[in-house]
Motif scaffolding. Sequence first.
Motif, PDB file in Angstrom:
ATOM      1  N   GLY A  82     -28.772 -22.285 -19.848  1.00 62.15           N
ATOM      2  CA  GLY A  82     -28.168 -21.038 -20.336  1.00 62.15           C
ATOM      3  C   GLY A  82     -26.659 -21.120 -20.340  1.00 62.15           C
ATOM      4  N   GLY A  83     -26.082 -21.502 -19.188  1.00 57.06           N
ATOM      5  CA  GLY A  83     -24.656 -21.700 -19.097  1.00 57.06           C
ATOM      6  C   GLY A  83     -23.821 -20.445 -18.981  1.00 57.06           C
ATOM      7  N   LEU A  84     -24.428 -19.260 -19.006  1.00 61.48           N
ATOM      8  CA  LEU A  84     -23.663 -18.025 -18.950  1.00 61.48           C
ATOM      9  C   LEU A  84     -23.429 -17.596 -17.505  1.00 61.48           C
ATOM     10  CD1 LEU A  84     -25.387 -15.990 -21.812  1.00 61.48           C
ATOM     11  CD2 LEU A  84     -23.238 -17.273 -21.915  1.00 61.48           C
ATOM     12  N   SER A  85     -22.266 -17.015 -17.252  1.00 63.05           N
ATOM     13  CA  SER A  85     -21.975 -16.478 -15.933  1.00 63.05           C
ATOM     14  C   SER A  85     -22.532 -15.071 -15.808  1.00 63.05           C
ATOM     15  CB  SER A  85     -20.463 -16.460 -15.681  1.00 63.05           C
ATOM     16  OG  SER A  85     -19.936 -17.764 -15.707  1.00 63.05           O
ATOM     17  N   TYR A  86     -22.866 -14.675 -14.592  1.00 66.87           N
ATOM     18  CA  TYR A  86     -23.377 -13.324 -14.367  1.00 66.87           C
ATOM     19  C   TYR A  86     -22.815 -12.810 -13.042  1.00 66.87           C
ATOM     20  CZ  TYR A  86     -26.627 -15.626 -11.147  1.00 66.87           C
ATOM     21  OH  TYR A  86     -27.167 -16.367 -10.129  1.00 66.87           O
ATOM     22  N   ARG A  87     -22.717 -11.477 -12.934  1.00 68.57           N
ATOM     23  CA  ARG A  87     -22.203 -10.876 -11.710  1.00 68.57           C
ATOM     24  C   ARG A  87     -23.227 -11.024 -10.601  1.00 68.57           C
ATOM     25  NH1 ARG A  87     -19.978  -5.060 -13.648  1.00 68.57           N
ATOM     26  NH2 ARG A  87     -21.973  -5.063 -14.738  1.00 68.57           N
ATOM     27  N   CYS A  88     -22.795 -11.592  -9.480  1.00 70.39           N
ATOM     28  CA  CYS A  88     -23.752 -11.883  -8.422  1.00 70.39           C
ATOM     29  C   CYS A  88     -23.297 -11.392  -7.053  1.00 70.39           C
ATOM     30  CB  CYS A  88     -24.021 -13.387  -8.368  1.00 70.39           C
ATOM     31  SG  CYS A  88     -22.532 -14.380  -8.089  1.00 70.39           S
ATOM     32  N   GLY A  89     -22.232 -10.633  -6.992  1.00 67.82           N
ATOM     33  CA  GLY A  89     -21.774 -10.138  -5.700  1.00 67.82           C
ATOM     34  C   GLY A  89     -20.381  -9.550  -5.829  1.00 67.82           C
ATOM     35  N   ILE A  90     -19.791  -9.248  -4.692  1.00 67.84           N
ATOM     36  CA  ILE A  90     -18.448  -8.670  -4.702  1.00 67.84           C
ATOM     37  C   ILE A  90     -17.539  -9.416  -3.731  1.00 67.84           C
ATOM     38  CG2 ILE A  90     -19.215  -6.347  -5.339  1.00 67.84           C
ATOM     39  CD1 ILE A  90     -18.809  -5.592  -2.363  1.00 67.84           C
ATOM     40  N   LYS A  91     -16.254  -9.311  -4.006  1.00 69.84           N
ATOM     41  CA  LYS A  91     -15.229  -9.800  -3.102  1.00 69.84           C
ATOM     42  C   LYS A  91     -14.739  -8.607  -2.290  1.00 69.84           C
ATOM     43  CE  LYS A  91     -10.552 -11.747  -3.180  1.00 69.84           C
ATOM     44  NZ  LYS A  91      -9.444 -12.198  -4.060  1.00 69.84           N
ATOM     45  N   THR A  92     -14.493  -8.791  -0.990  1.00 70.51           N
ATOM     46  CA  THR A  92     -14.065  -7.681  -0.144  1.00 70.51           C
ATOM     47  C   THR A  92     -12.705  -7.984   0.477  1.00 70.51           C
ATOM     48  OG1 THR A  92     -15.245  -8.556   1.796  1.00 70.51           O
ATOM     49  CG2 THR A  92     -16.438  -7.028   0.359  1.00 70.51           C
ATOM     50  N   CYS A  93     -11.909  -6.931   0.666  1.00 70.67           N
ATOM     51  CA  CYS A  93     -10.531  -7.099   1.135  1.00 70.67           C
ATOM     52  C   CYS A  93     -10.205  -6.114   2.261  1.00 70.67           C
ATOM     53  CB  CYS A  93      -9.540  -6.886  -0.012  1.00 70.67           C
ATOM     54  SG  CYS A  93      -9.629  -8.149  -1.312  1.00 70.67           S
ATOM     55  N   HIS A  94      -9.117  -6.432   2.952  1.00 70.86           N
ATOM     56  CA  HIS A  94      -8.541  -5.592   3.999  1.00 70.86           C
ATOM     57  C   HIS A  94      -7.089  -5.353   3.628  1.00 70.86           C
ATOM     58  CE1 HIS A  94      -6.037  -5.280   7.659  1.00 70.86           C
ATOM     59  NE2 HIS A  94      -7.055  -4.677   8.233  1.00 70.86           N
ATOM     60  N   ARG A  95      -6.612  -4.098   3.741  1.00 67.09           N
ATOM     61  CA  ARG A  95      -5.210  -3.809   3.447  1.00 67.09           C
ATOM     62  C   ARG A  95      -4.706  -2.711   4.373  1.00 67.09           C
ATOM     63  NH1 ARG A  95      -1.566  -4.691  -0.480  1.00 67.09           N
ATOM     64  NH2 ARG A  95      -3.002  -5.334  -2.125  1.00 67.09           N
ATOM     65  N   CYS A  96      -3.443  -2.842   4.783  1.00 74.67           N
ATOM     66  CA  CYS A  96      -2.795  -1.808   5.589  1.00 74.67           C
ATOM     67  C   CYS A  96      -1.664  -1.163   4.792  1.00 74.67           C
ATOM     68  CB  CYS A  96      -2.241  -2.398   6.885  1.00 74.67           C
ATOM     69  SG  CYS A  96      -3.503  -2.924   8.072  1.00 74.67           S
ATOM     70  N   TYR A  97      -1.418   0.109   5.085  1.00 74.90           N
ATOM     71  CA  TYR A  97      -0.395   0.891   4.397  1.00 74.90           C
ATOM     72  C   TYR A  97       0.544   1.499   5.440  1.00 74.90           C
ATOM     73  CZ  TYR A  97      -3.924   0.809   0.652  1.00 74.90           C
ATOM     74  OH  TYR A  97      -4.856   0.421  -0.279  1.00 74.90           O
ATOM     75  N   ARG A  98       1.828   1.528   5.110  1.00 77.24           N
ATOM     76  CA  ARG A  98       2.814   2.220   5.944  1.00 77.24           C
ATOM     77  C   ARG A  98       3.584   3.178   5.042  1.00 77.24           C
ATOM     78  NH1 ARG A  98       5.122  -1.844   8.086  1.00 77.24           N
ATOM     79  NH2 ARG A  98       4.032  -1.867  10.082  1.00 77.24           N
ATOM     80  N   TYR A  99       3.438   4.478   5.317  1.00 75.99           N
ATOM     81  CA  TYR A  99       4.083   5.510   4.505  1.00 75.99           C
ATOM     82  C   TYR A  99       5.255   6.119   5.273  1.00 75.99           C
ATOM     83  CZ  TYR A  99      -0.303   5.306   1.862  1.00 75.99           C
ATOM     84  OH  TYR A  99      -1.397   4.896   1.130  1.00 75.99           O
ATOM     85  N   HIS A 100       6.437   6.111   4.675  1.00 71.82           N
ATOM     86  CA  HIS A 100       7.615   6.748   5.242  1.00 71.82           C
ATOM     87  C   HIS A 100       7.890   8.037   4.468  1.00 71.82           C
ATOM     88  CE1 HIS A 100       8.839   3.159   7.619  1.00 71.82           C
ATOM     89  NE2 HIS A 100       8.252   2.511   6.631  1.00 71.82           N
ATOM     90  N   PHE A 101       8.261   9.109   5.171  1.00 74.12           N
ATOM     91  CA  PHE A 101       8.527  10.374   4.499  1.00 74.12           C
ATOM     92  C   PHE A 101       9.443  11.239   5.363  1.00 74.12           C
ATOM     93  CE2 PHE A 101       4.828  10.750   7.133  1.00 74.12           C
ATOM     94  CZ  PHE A 101       4.844  12.030   7.679  1.00 74.12           C
ATOM     95  N   TYR A 102      10.112  12.165   4.731  1.00 71.54           N
ATOM     96  CA  TYR A 102      11.098  13.026   5.371  1.00 71.54           C
ATOM     97  C   TYR A 102      10.446  14.276   5.956  1.00 71.54           C
ATOM     98  CZ  TYR A 102      14.781  16.642   5.438  1.00 71.54           C
ATOM     99  OH  TYR A 102      15.615  17.665   5.789  1.00 71.54           O
ATOM    100  N   VAL A 103      10.893  14.672   7.158  1.00 74.77           N
ATOM    101  CA  VAL A 103      10.478  15.945   7.751  1.00 74.77           C
ATOM    102  C   VAL A 103      11.728  16.707   8.181  1.00 74.77           C
ATOM    103  CG1 VAL A 103       8.175  15.214   8.512  1.00 74.77           C
ATOM    104  CG2 VAL A 103      10.138  14.848  10.018  1.00 74.77           C
ATOM    105  N   ARG A 104      11.685  18.020   8.036  1.00 80.75           N
ATOM    106  CA  ARG A 104      12.847  18.847   8.366  1.00 80.75           C
ATOM    107  C   ARG A 104      13.056  18.978   9.874  1.00 80.75           C
ATOM    108  NH1 ARG A 104      10.510  21.770   3.895  1.00 80.75           N
ATOM    109  NH2 ARG A 104      11.904  21.725   2.084  1.00 80.75           N
ATOM    110  N   ARG A 105      11.983  18.788  10.646  1.00 77.23           N
ATOM    111  CA  ARG A 105      12.056  18.838  12.103  1.00 77.23           C
ATOM    112  C   ARG A 105      11.208  17.703  12.672  1.00 77.23           C
ATOM    113  NH1 ARG A 105      13.095  23.842  14.841  1.00 77.23           N
ATOM    114  NH2 ARG A 105      11.606  23.097  16.405  1.00 77.23           N
ATOM    115  N   ARG A 106      11.695  17.097  13.764  1.00 72.63           N
ATOM    116  CA  ARG A 106      10.929  16.005  14.350  1.00 72.63           C
ATOM    117  C   ARG A 106       9.554  16.467  14.814  1.00 72.63           C
ATOM    118  NH1 ARG A 106      11.404  13.923  20.268  1.00 72.63           N
ATOM    119  NH2 ARG A 106      10.018  15.713  20.313  1.00 72.63           N
TER     120      ARG A 106
END
Length: 270
Positions: free
Chosen positions: A239-263
């Motif tokens: 056949g020679g055709l490719s087919y979807r056979c699974g998934i790739k899984t990842c890990h990611r971290c996020y760092r969000y900086h933002f302003y506040v009027r009071r600590r």
Amino acid sequence: MNHLVIKIVLFYVLPRPTNLQLLINVKNQGGDVMQENITANVSEDTITLEFLRLDGVHVSQLVDFTNEVEAMRVVIPGEEELNQMGHQTLCFLTHAAQADFIAPDAMAKLRQKNPGTVRVAEEDKGWRQTTSTAWAGRATRLLSPAAARHCAAARDRVFLRAADLVRWAPRPGLEQSSYSSSVTPFPAHALALDEAEGAPGIRACVAETDAAKECQCHVEVCVNWYPCGLKYCKGKPQGGLSYRCGIKTCHRCYRYHFYVRRRDGCLSYT
């Protein structure tokens, strides 16, 4: 095999799936097991991933593929010993890097072969840092109705970057300038750090000792496991055709900086 397998559905035989919900057991970086709830909504073209951290922080990440909007909602409980009462809901809007998640229609075809398996991501994508420059205000609804619903509990604590505004395509009946005019920019000095380094700005909340003073807060979130790509296998030699056979899984971290009027408006400053 320790991964999810994809069940290919012929749409003319079975109806197109509208959503799917998966409960995944995931090992975090400290070796503890957590549960992630992943929902794919094909009709809205969205994916939602949520989990409760061991410290009581609730994280819910929504990706709106049609509108290219990612909304990270973080609910932080107050610490009584620090006189932090109640909880704080924050939401961060960023332009969606669609290659980071598989599409909702592909997600909706996923089935767990072994639901009790504890899963570990195959690839660590490291940290993504974001420094917000404005309160999103009415722009949230203009950019993504799904994100507006997702962030509704955050009220006036929905943040975004002005740099992302130019990356979102204009919606029907809206000019690009409609987004910019719907946000409230942070004070100019709020984006400069740090007084201790001689800049005419504000201090990070972790360094500010006066609870009544403005400062720059930050929140860190790690998504320990998510489907970030499709895997393809080669068919039989004839056949020679490719087919979807699974998934790739990842890990990611996020760092969000933002302003506040009071600590004391930054529950994560410790």
